[in-house]
Design a protein around this motif. Sequence first.
Motif, short mmCIF file in Angstrom:
data_model
loop_
_atom_site.label_atom_id
_atom_site.label_comp_id
_atom_site.label_asym_id
_atom_site.label_seq_id
_atom_site.Cartn_x
_atom_site.Cartn_y
_atom_site.Cartn_z
N SER A 192 0.72 -1.18 0.04
CA SER A 192 -0.10 0.06 -0.18
C SER A 192 0.81 1.21 0.02
O SER A 192 0.34 2.38 -0.35
N ARG A 193 2.11 1.19 0.48
CA ARG A 193 2.81 2.58 0.57
C ARG A 193 3.97 2.57 -0.64
O ARG A 193 4.86 3.41 -0.56
N GLY A 194 4.36 1.47 -1.25
CA GLY A 194 5.11 1.31 -2.44
C GLY A 194 4.62 1.29 -3.74
O GLY A 194 3.42 0.85 -3.89
N PRO A 224 12.47 3.26 7.12
CA PRO A 224 12.94 3.47 5.63
C PRO A 224 11.87 3.36 4.95
O PRO A 224 10.73 2.81 4.99
N ALA A 225 12.20 4.19 3.70
CA ALA A 225 10.94 4.11 2.59
C ALA A 225 10.88 2.76 1.86
O ALA A 225 12.05 2.06 1.80
N VAL A 226 9.83 2.40 0.90
CA VAL A 226 9.81 1.32 0.27
C VAL A 226 11.27 1.21 -0.57
O VAL A 226 11.74 0.09 -0.80
N VAL A 270 8.16 7.35 3.37
CA VAL A 270 8.72 6.61 4.37
C VAL A 270 7.40 5.93 4.97
O VAL A 270 6.35 6.54 4.94
N ILE A 271 7.82 5.03 5.84
CA ILE A 271 6.72 4.15 6.65
C ILE A 271 6.55 4.41 8.17
O ILE A 271 7.62 4.34 8.61
N GLN A 300 14.23 2.42 -0.37
CA GLN A 300 15.38 2.04 0.41
C GLN A 300 15.41 0.60 0.75
O GLN A 300 16.40 -0.15 0.88
N MET A 301 14.05 -0.13 1.19
CA MET A 301 14.01 -1.50 1.66
C MET A 301 14.39 -2.34 0.47
O MET A 301 15.09 -3.27 0.65
N VAL A 302 13.87 -2.03 -0.74
CA VAL A 302 14.15 -2.68 -1.83
C VAL A 302 15.47 -2.75 -2.25
O VAL A 302 16.09 -3.52 -2.94
N GLY A 303 16.13 -1.59 -1.89
CA GLY A 303 17.44 -1.21 -2.51
C GLY A 303 18.73 -2.20 -1.37
O GLY A 303 19.61 -1.96 -1.69
N ASN A 304 18.12 -2.54 -0.35
CA ASN A 304 18.77 -3.37 0.53
C ASN A 304 19.64 -4.55 -0.16
O ASN A 304 19.17 -5.00 -1.20
#
Length: 198
Positions: A59-61, A158-160, A85-86, A162-166
Amino acid sequence: MIEVSEQTIDRIHTILAGVEKADEKVLKPALARGLMAGKTAAGKMVRQTYHISAGDFNSRGYMKYQNVTKSGDGIIGSIEYSGGVIPLIKFKVSPSTPKKKTTPSAAVLKANSLVKFNRQNNVFVAQMKSGHIGVMERQKGTVSPATGKEKLKELLSPAVPQMVGNEKVMQNVEERVNEVINQRIEHEIERLLSKSGG
């Protein structure tokens, strides 16, 4: 971004000699399928890495799927994630509801244990008039004109993107995308060969 090597394109031309635009006919559907598999893998891996639910992540990304395009001698396709950001409360927080005189603990990554906030930071879980529950921090030296009390700032994670970029997430996504693309390249080659009577 995923780019198919010239070696692979040369191989397609060799096998499908005589088929017009053979590389595009093979690679466009293969890349498209691979990128969609990458989207699924990203969501799954983020949930395995972070304390985030599928609903909150989705829902946030927002995933922007870029069309597969020809660039120079290669064919390129990409997926881009965007999103803000979440709130930290959407991750692992204890307590997760307001509790007087209790300093909360939080963990964003599943690899980390819950860490308690420093009591001096004046962090607590509160429910707003809107009904929203969040992890709040009092802003020392600031006063809200509406309440006459210190202003509150909600703590975020972190925002979506940033999380995907982990690094761990990206490695898994790239492996899955390449796996599916290679499978689909073979499938598309066979399909075109049978179509052309090869």
